[in-house]
Design a protein around this motif. Structure first.
Motif: not given
Length: 400
Positions: A110-115, A137-141, A160-162, A355-358
């Motif tokens: 789905a376009k715009g969905s989180l990866v 969607l930036f996550l830690d390691v 997650a916000p979406a 900078a603006e991504y979750p």
């Protein structure tokens, strides 16, 4: 009483150095060091030379086929596919970033969905997600192997916000993640999982999880620019192929919006020559890595990735140093004409482009940004340069 760094080398250490035909960095540490020597770069790639490529160029001349899936590219893809399990398909592309982008496109998310992606990766991972019309969607390691964990993704699904539509796992600097754990996550959640194995040509031998590998000049198997997808999903491979060639699929009709991302016969010629010498080149990478590890045995603060130079090879030497020491160490080595590289810098999330991504909590990523440094490394790095790096690193860590 001398500190561990000042103690005399053991005889076994000297024997190891002699066996690998390199000078003893411990002995070098106690001698005046001349740093007005030649500059040592962080990376010194080596592709097949002209003589190795020439027979393939002559085949191009004879066939007069230069692109559009010619005989050399067909052979190159077949040989690459042979490294994976039976039934695997390989689709080459102009570079690894495009291969990752088009693989994500082919999943029809789905376009715009989180990866879900690790922030601790090269920026190409995040750029590919965005280019595919998706949102990183930036996550830690994990602090031990520097890779995203399935448990982190499972936790993120709750906050997650979406909706999260897929996961991109990154093989850190060429080390492979636990693929069985990622297959379990895919089965449990239904989320597609893609492996960004850009630097993991050596270890990537299983394609049940779609795997994207870079063939950039800086990689262990380099062709200048290039990349490929390996997958056991024949339909996914066919769709990615279609996306690389104007949307054509067995006809001259563009069935879908696509691009032109084909690999040329000339790039394939370099690739075939690189495969011809791969087994020998791999041994050379192993030898250089083992010399590096021997040279650093007297530096307990220097931590190598598990298995680096023993079970697997890659084209870079990223080491863990004491937390917060990287700035000073990097400066001191640079002052001694030894170039280093923070291959993944401070994490994607601190780049202005993202900078603006979750994002989630990224405390481990931020710690790694202050403690992981790429030391000089190359396939033909000799013992003298390795000893010089080790001795200089010893001084840098001690604050001198």
């Amino acid at each position: 009483m001398p500190t561990p760094h000042e103690s005399c080398p053991t005889s076994s250490h000297r024997e190891n150095c002699a066996a690998l035909n390199m000078s003893d960095p411990l002995a070098a540490k106690h001698q005046p060091i001349e740093f007005a020597q030649r500059f040592i770069p962080a990376a010194r790639p080596r592709l097949p030379d002209a003589d190795a490529v020439l027979p393939y160029l002559r085949r191009i001349d004879a066939a007069r086929s230069y692109s559009n899936f010619g005989p050399l590219l067909t052979e190159f893809e077949s040989r690459l596919a042979g490294r994976f399990e039976a039934g695997s398909k390989v689709v080459t592309c102009v570079n690894g970033t495009q291969a990752l982008t088009l693989t994500l496109n082919a999943l029809d998310l789905a376009k715009g969905s989180l990866v879900a992606v690790p922030s601790y990766t090269f920026v190409a991972t995040a750029h590919a997600v965005i280019a595919a019309g998706l949102t990183p969607l930036f996550l830690d390691v994990d602090p031990n192997d520097w890779m995203l964990r399935p448990e982190t993704v499972r936790d993120a699904l709750a906050w997650a916000p979406a909706p999260v539509s897929a996961v991109v796992v990154v093989a850190a600097f060429g080390a492979m993640p636990d693929l069985e754990a990622w297959k379990a996550l895919r089965e449990d959640t239904g989320l597609p999982v893609v492996l960004d194995a850009a630097a993991a040509f050596d270890q990537a031998r299983v394609a049940e999880i779609p795997t994207v590998i870079s063939l950039h000049a800086t990689k262990v198997l380099g062709i200048g620019e290039g990349g490929f997808l390996a997958t056991t999903d024949a339909e996914l491979a066919a769709r990615v192929r279609q996306l690389t060639t104007f949307g054509f699929r067995g006809s001259r009709l563009s069935d879908i919006a696509a691009t032109n991302a084909k690999l040329s016969e000339y790039a394939s010629a370099v690739g075939l020559a690189a495969l011809d010498s791969w087994e020998t080149d791999r041994l050379q990478f192993l030898r250089a890595a083992q010399m590096m590890k021997v040279a650093m045995t007297f530096l307990p603060d220097v931590q190598f990735q598990p298995g680096w130079g023993d079970g697997w090879v890659t084209s870079v030497c990223s080491v863990g140093l004491p937390n917060g020491s990287v700035d000073a160490v990097e400066y001191r080595l640079q002052d001694q004409d030894i170039h280093t590289r923070r291959w993944w810098d401070r994490g994607c999330h601190l780049n202005p482009a993202f900078a603006e991504y979750p994002r989630g909590d990224l405390s481990v990523t931020e710690t790694l940004s202050r403690s992981v440094l790429g030391l000089p490394f190359a396939i033909d790095m000799d013992g003298d340069d390795i000893s010089r790096v080790a001795a200089a690193l010893s001084l840098a860590l001690s604050g001198r």
